[in-house]
Design an enzyme around this catalytic site. Structure first.
Site, PDB file in Angstrom:
ATOM      1  CE  LYS A  42      -1.406   4.831  -1.839  1.00  0.00           C
ATOM      2  NZ  LYS A  42      -2.043   4.338  -0.608  1.00  0.00           N
ATOM      3  CG  ASP A  64      19.141  11.271  -9.850  1.00  0.00           C
ATOM      4  OD1 ASP A  64      19.157  10.185 -10.468  1.00  0.00           O
ATOM      5  OD2 ASP A  64      19.060  12.371 -10.421  1.00  0.00           O
ATOM      6  CG  ASP A 124       0.033  20.662  20.732  1.00  0.00           C
ATOM      7  OD1 ASP A 124      -1.208  20.579  20.688  1.00  0.00           O
ATOM      8  OD2 ASP A 124       0.716  20.269  21.697  1.00  0.00           O
ATOM      9  CG  HIS A 184      -7.193   8.736  -0.834  1.00  0.00           C
ATOM     10  ND1 HIS A 184      -5.924   8.473  -1.310  1.00  0.00           N
ATOM     11  CD2 HIS A 184      -7.700   7.542  -0.451  1.00  0.00           C
ATOM     12  CE1 HIS A 184      -5.681   7.178  -1.239  1.00  0.00           C
ATOM     13  NE2 HIS A 184      -6.734   6.588  -0.711  1.00  0.00           N
ATOM     14  CG  HIS A 220      -2.082   0.930   1.141  1.00  0.00           C
ATOM     15  ND1 HIS A 220      -2.231   2.023   1.970  1.00  0.00           N
ATOM     16  CD2 HIS A 220      -3.149   0.952   0.306  1.00  0.00           C
ATOM     17  CE1 HIS A 220      -3.339   2.666   1.666  1.00  0.00           C
ATOM     18  NE2 HIS A 220      -3.915   2.055   0.654  1.00  0.00           N
ATOM     19  CE  LYS A 276      -4.115   7.195   2.419  1.00  0.00           C
ATOM     20  NZ  LYS A 276      -5.455   6.812   2.400  1.00  0.00           N
TER      21      LYS A 276
END
Length: 488
Positions: free
Chosen positions: A227, A232, A413, A406, A225, A408
């Protein structure tokens, strides 16, 4: 004679059934599950006998397969030399953190063996076209290597522009590797792009291949899952966005355009992310591709006084167990003023749920932003079972109305930020290969806060009184799907 055969078959069937049932019961009892999860599994396999056994075979055991499991156990010992060299570059590391971040960074150092890394080139990207444009620019400027891993690569629109840029770079001699989850990227592997890329010299790997015959050697819903993009060994991208064109992706679901958040980072953090990528690659292919040994690159050392301090948390088989779950709890309990959470799927563990409620009850301003319309019916109803207790504790729940949110993210603070691929659900917390960035920096926190406040401006605040008088059948559905919370 026919009756005898039928009786024998029936006896063998029931004998085999009870052997399997006893075996599953033994596995549940000998492995430490949470009490709700264990009870849920017992009810499923005993109340729905055949169906329950099938569900257990598909989803009940957290295993990776014998070959992958052995590789996963060996990987970290093989990377110790690389990590030792990396840690010898003391100028890369931050020795002190803010008060709100200290506990979490100490946890990460203890569990992962590495301190927070300095970085001042970190940018948040929220617009899909801007993300793709920036990424393509970096791909064309690549000098040595490009590594990518995505849960979903959906051909069409902007995704094809990235594919063409990657192919062009491969043809000019850039070493390109692409790892895509088999289930999430099924459309990609059915398209022409997989073969075109391979023909151009790109190494394309189908991670965790979907195959019904693999259910006995690997849990079938274990997914890659993450991404991540590495260029380089210096530029890193990660966040919630899959390689898709949001204007085309899942438009038939009726949830609107997907809204994502990505981070682009320059600097030595690419080394730690590169180690995670090399581990994933080795688990899947058996081949080791450790990044180049770190050097005191002059670009790494040009750090401002007020720089970011970053930790990278990776989860999944072969990585530190329960790390993301522990990080979430530590971050939530570190809050002293404000806690803002954005997640598309709100099905937290009991520990995380209670930590959020406790934060609100001890006077912290707690806000949770979730999409009003969700692409998962099961998660939609299961998440609602948490609303009443959250609202009673004083948590503000915002329903985002301008698409499927979508992103997350967690902001504590306006100083400690967590962004990445992990949803606030059991699958991300306990099962999948996920990645989360932990950033200790007030300016970055303010940038994330401005994005979250923008989400709130496009959201509807859930009214506690109206929620309390919802229809009885909705309450029944919520509690029914909450019952399966440990299995989602």
């Amino acid at each position: 004679m026919t009756t005898l055969y039928i009786s024998l078959f029936t006896w063998l069937f029931f004998f085999g059934y009870w052997i399997i049932l006893i075996s599953i019961t033994y596995q549940i009892l000998t492995k430490r599950h949470s009490t709700p999860a264990a009870i849920a599994w017992f009810l499923v396999i005993y109340i729905f006998p055949i169906f329950g056994i099938v569900i257990w075979l598909f989803f009940g055991k957290l295993y990776l397969g014998e070959r992958r499991f052995q590789l996963a156990n060996k990987i970290w010992s093989k990377t110790n030399v690389w990590l030792t060299d990396f840690k010898s570059c003391e100028t890369f590391f931050e020795k002190k953190n803010s008060d709100v971040a200290t506990s979490l960074f100490q946890l990460c150092k203890h569990r992962q063996g590495i301190s927070g890394i300095k970085c001042d080139q970190l940018k948040l990207l929220t617009n899909a076209k801007e993300i793709i444009k920036t990424l393509i620019h970096d791909i064309y400027l690549a000098k040595n290597n490009i590594e990518m891993v995505f849960y979903i690569w959906k051909p069409g629109g902007l995704a094809d522009d990235v594919a063409n840029a990657l192919i062009s770079s491969a043809k000019r001699g850039i070493h390109c590797r692409l790892m895509l989850d088999s289930a999430g990227s099924v459309d990609f592997f059915r398209s022409k792009w997989a073969q075109i890329m391979r023909n151009s010299g790109i190494q394309v790997v189908e991670a965790l291949k979907i195959n019904i015959f693999r259910i006995f050697i690997r849990r079938i819903d274990l997914r890659q899952h993450r991404k991540v993009i590495l260029i380089d060994n210096y530029i890193t991208y990660t966040g919630s966005m899959n390689l898709v064109d949001p204007s085309l992706f899942k438009q038939s679901a009726g949830v609107g355009q997907w809204i994502d958040l990505m981070a682009r980072i320059e600097g030595p953090i690419a080394g730690t992310v590169g180690i995670i990528y090399s581990c994933d690659w080795e688990i899947e292919t058996g081949k080791k591709i450790l990044p180049k040994k770190p050097k005191k690159n002059k670009n790494f050392l040009k750090l401002k006084k007020k720089h970011n301090s970053i930790q990278v948390i990776a989860s999944g088989p072969g990585f530190p167990k329960n790390m993301i779950h522990q990080a979430l709890l530590t971050a939530i309990y570190s809050a002293r003023k404000e806690l803002i959470i954005t997640t598309p799927y709100l099905v937290p563990s009991d520990d995380v749920h209670h930590a959020i409620c406790t934060a609100a009850q001890r006077g912290i301003k707690v806000s949770i932003i979730i999409p009003r319309y969700n692409d998962s019916i099961l998660v939609k109803w299961a998440s609602r079972a948490f609303f009443s207790e959250l609202l009673d504790a004083g948590v503000k729940i915002y329903l985002f109305e301008k698409g499927l949110l979508h992103s997350k993210s967690i902001l504590v603070d306006q100083q400690l930020s967590l962004i990445g691929t992990a949803n606030l659900d059991m699958r991300s917390l306990w099962l999948n290969f996920e990645i989360t960035l932990v950033i200790d920096n007030s300016q970055f926190g303010k940038d994330l806060a401005s994005i979250q406040y923008e989400y709130i401006s496009h959201s509807r605040l859930l009214d506690k009184k109206l929620w309390s008088i919802r229809s009885h059948w909705k309450i029944i559905l919520e509690n029914f799907f909450y019952f399966f919370n440990p299995l989602l």
